[in-house]
Design a protein around this motif. Structure first.
Motif, mmCIF file in Angstrom:
data_model
loop_
_atom_site.group_PDB
_atom_site.id
_atom_site.type_symbol
_atom_site.label_atom_id
_atom_site.label_comp_id
_atom_site.label_asym_id
_atom_site.label_seq_id
_atom_site.Cartn_x
_atom_site.Cartn_y
_atom_site.Cartn_z
ATOM 1 N N LEU A 72 0.795 -1.267 0.027
ATOM 2 C CA LEU A 72 -0.031 0.086 -0.007
ATOM 3 C C LEU A 72 0.960 1.166 0.071
ATOM 4 O O LEU A 72 0.604 2.104 -0.910
ATOM 5 C CB LEU A 72 -0.937 0.152 1.121
ATOM 6 C CG LEU A 72 -1.808 1.237 1.342
ATOM 7 C CD1 LEU A 72 -2.660 1.397 -0.095
ATOM 8 C CD2 LEU A 72 -2.642 1.135 2.472
ATOM 9 N N HIS A 73 1.949 1.321 0.740
ATOM 10 C CA HIS A 73 2.713 2.504 0.705
ATOM 11 C C HIS A 73 3.396 2.676 -0.597
ATOM 12 O O HIS A 73 3.377 3.840 -1.147
ATOM 13 C CB HIS A 73 3.911 2.228 1.858
ATOM 14 C CG HIS A 73 3.451 2.448 3.213
ATOM 15 N ND1 HIS A 73 2.778 3.331 3.842
ATOM 16 C CD2 HIS A 73 3.502 1.486 4.163
ATOM 17 C CE1 HIS A 73 2.387 3.301 5.008
ATOM 18 N NE2 HIS A 73 3.104 1.988 5.439
ATOM 19 N N ARG A 74 3.821 1.533 -1.247
ATOM 20 C CA ARG A 74 4.426 1.535 -2.479
ATOM 21 C C ARG A 74 3.325 2.125 -3.615
ATOM 22 O O ARG A 74 3.581 2.925 -4.318
ATOM 23 C CB ARG A 74 4.684 0.283 -2.995
ATOM 24 C CG ARG A 74 5.269 0.355 -4.383
ATOM 25 C CD ARG A 74 6.170 -1.003 -4.819
ATOM 26 N NE ARG A 74 6.737 -0.692 -5.988
ATOM 27 C CZ ARG A 74 6.617 -1.667 -7.195
ATOM 28 N NH1 ARG A 74 6.124 -2.910 -6.969
ATOM 29 N NH2 ARG A 74 7.274 -1.121 -8.209
ATOM 30 N N THR A 75 2.005 1.759 -3.543
ATOM 31 C CA THR A 75 0.953 2.164 -4.497
ATOM 32 C C THR A 75 0.493 3.403 -4.240
ATOM 33 O O THR A 75 0.230 4.092 -5.073
ATOM 34 C CB THR A 75 -0.149 1.115 -4.527
ATOM 35 O OG1 THR A 75 -0.698 1.015 -3.330
ATOM 36 C CG2 THR A 75 0.358 -0.386 -5.275
ATOM 37 N N GLU A 76 0.653 3.845 -2.958
ATOM 38 C CA GLU A 76 0.189 5.096 -2.668
ATOM 39 C C GLU A 76 1.561 6.333 -3.443
ATOM 40 O O GLU A 76 1.094 7.274 -3.947
ATOM 41 C CB GLU A 76 0.392 5.598 -1.039
ATOM 42 C CG GLU A 76 -0.977 5.133 -0.606
ATOM 43 C CD GLU A 76 -1.176 5.031 1.025
ATOM 44 O OE1 GLU A 76 -2.096 5.156 1.533
ATOM 45 O OE2 GLU A 76 -0.205 5.040 1.586
ATOM 46 N N ALA A 77 2.544 5.921 -3.258
ATOM 47 C CA ALA A 77 3.415 6.694 -3.928
ATOM 48 C C ALA A 77 3.435 6.701 -5.657
ATOM 49 O O ALA A 77 3.734 7.629 -5.815
ATOM 50 C CB ALA A 77 4.948 6.072 -3.562
ATOM 51 N N LEU A 78 3.276 5.580 -5.885
ATOM 52 C CA LEU A 78 2.900 5.422 -7.483
ATOM 53 C C LEU A 78 1.713 6.127 -7.898
ATOM 54 O O LEU A 78 1.710 6.979 -8.997
ATOM 55 C CB LEU A 78 2.591 4.052 -7.812
ATOM 56 C CG LEU A 78 3.707 2.901 -7.667
ATOM 57 C CD1 LEU A 78 3.588 1.437 -7.848
ATOM 58 C CD2 LEU A 78 5.022 3.445 -8.701
ATOM 59 N N GLY A 79 0.594 6.217 -7.172
ATOM 60 C CA GLY A 79 -0.606 7.222 -7.149
ATOM 61 C C GLY A 79 -0.216 8.616 -7.258
ATOM 62 O O GLY A 79 -0.664 9.296 -7.981
ATOM 63 N N GLU A 80 0.771 8.983 -6.329
ATOM 64 C CA GLU A 80 1.033 10.299 -6.167
ATOM 65 C C GLU A 80 1.778 10.806 -7.577
ATOM 66 O O GLU A 80 1.631 11.816 -8.062
ATOM 67 C CB GLU A 80 2.076 10.678 -4.898
ATOM 68 C CG GLU A 80 1.236 10.641 -3.729
ATOM 69 C CD GLU A 80 2.220 10.666 -2.439
ATOM 70 O OE1 GLU A 80 3.250 11.219 -2.335
ATOM 71 O OE2 GLU A 80 1.598 10.275 -1.302
ATOM 72 N N GLN A 81 2.601 9.899 -7.762
ATOM 73 C CA GLN A 81 3.275 10.206 -9.014
ATOM 74 C C GLN A 81 2.303 10.478 -10.436
ATOM 75 O O GLN A 81 2.454 11.173 -11.126
ATOM 76 C CB GLN A 81 4.183 8.985 -9.533
ATOM 77 C CG GLN A 81 5.405 8.800 -8.558
ATOM 78 C CD GLN A 81 6.247 7.550 -8.838
ATOM 79 O OE1 GLN A 81 6.008 6.888 -9.845
ATOM 80 N NE2 GLN A 81 7.284 7.644 -8.039
ATOM 81 N N ALA A 82 1.436 9.403 -10.533
ATOM 82 C CA ALA A 82 0.401 9.409 -11.620
ATOM 83 C C ALA A 82 -0.382 10.901 -11.300
ATOM 84 O O ALA A 82 -0.906 11.324 -12.467
ATOM 85 C CB ALA A 82 -0.529 8.199 -11.337
ATOM 86 N N ASN A 83 -0.972 10.912 -10.121
ATOM 87 C CA ASN A 83 -1.776 12.110 -10.106
ATOM 88 C C ASN A 83 -0.800 13.736 -10.227
ATOM 89 O O ASN A 83 -1.425 14.523 -10.822
ATOM 90 C CB ASN A 83 -2.372 12.122 -8.783
ATOM 91 C CG ASN A 83 -3.581 11.232 -8.643
ATOM 92 O OD1 ASN A 83 -4.533 11.709 -9.225
ATOM 93 N ND2 ASN A 83 -3.474 10.359 -8.015
ATOM 94 N N ALA A 84 0.190 13.404 -9.872
ATOM 95 C CA ALA A 84 1.271 14.471 -10.213
ATOM 96 C C ALA A 84 1.169 14.825 -11.582
ATOM 97 O O ALA A 84 1.148 16.159 -12.347
ATOM 98 C CB ALA A 84 2.559 14.460 -9.648
ATOM 99 N N GLU A 85 1.408 13.657 -12.472
ATOM 100 C CA GLU A 85 1.299 13.925 -14.109
ATOM 101 C C GLU A 85 0.123 14.506 -14.501
ATOM 102 O O GLU A 85 0.155 15.238 -15.404
ATOM 103 C CB GLU A 85 1.815 12.472 -14.539
ATOM 104 C CG GLU A 85 2.065 12.700 -16.088
ATOM 105 C CD GLU A 85 2.451 11.116 -16.512
ATOM 106 O OE1 GLU A 85 2.333 10.848 -17.741
ATOM 107 O OE2 GLU A 85 2.770 10.362 -15.787
ATOM 108 N N LEU A 86 -1.114 13.895 -13.892
ATOM 109 C CA LEU A 86 -2.275 14.445 -14.366
ATOM 110 C C LEU A 86 -2.532 15.737 -14.214
ATOM 111 O O LEU A 86 -2.987 16.670 -14.979
ATOM 112 C CB LEU A 86 -3.394 13.363 -13.515
ATOM 113 C CG LEU A 86 -4.945 13.969 -13.956
ATOM 114 C CD1 LEU A 86 -5.147 13.590 -15.267
ATOM 115 C CD2 LEU A 86 -5.750 13.286 -12.779
#
Length: 144
Positions: A107-121
């Motif tokens: 979950l910590h890893r996917t939250e970080a990945l999600g932050e990257q995706a949302n920053a790109e968005l």
């Protein structure tokens, strides 16, 4: 962008939100794939982390996943040892779901990945515009 149909479409919030949602969904799905997860897995891990222990039926309602599909998602997560499913000692008909230590790590890893995706968005927006967008979207979604 001189096509009159597109100009008309670009005045429709429903069209614009749909396009933005599709882009956000794709970006997030691509990032989650790096952790060999899909959107439903991430949604369940997030909800379990917040509400654990949580009854399986309540979890399905919370993340708006059909109970039959929830069984599949939980089987996959349990197969990877990311969640545990135990009988509720107060009601043997209910399963309680909790995150395992491995589930917390993922979950910590996917939250970080999600932050990257949302920053790109939202990269084209300033910080103030990002905050305003979130506030406006929350109003659209929650003020019903």
């Amino acid at each position: 962008m001189n096509d009159p149909a597109l100009r008309r479409l670009h005045t429709l919030p429903s069209w614009l939100l749909g396009r933005a949602a599709a882009l956000g969904h794709r970006l997030m799905a691509d990032r989650l794939a790096e952790a060999e997860l899909r959107w439903p897995h991430h949604a369940v891990l997030c909800a379990v982390a917040e509400y654990q222990p949580v009854a399986q039926a309540e979890l399905a309602r919370t993340v708006k996943i059909d109970p039959k599909d929830m069984v599949t998602v939980l089987n996959e997560l349990q197969g990877r040892r990311l969640v545990t499913r135990t009988r509720d000692p107060k009601d043997a008909r209910r399963n309680l779901i909790t995150l395992s230590p491995a589930g917390r790590e993922v979950l910590h890893r996917t939250e970080a990945l999600g932050e990257q995706a949302n920053a790109e968005l939202v990269a084209p927006l300033s910080q103030a515009e990002r905050e305003q967008l979130n506030a406006l979207l929350l109003r659209v979604i929650c003020d019903r």
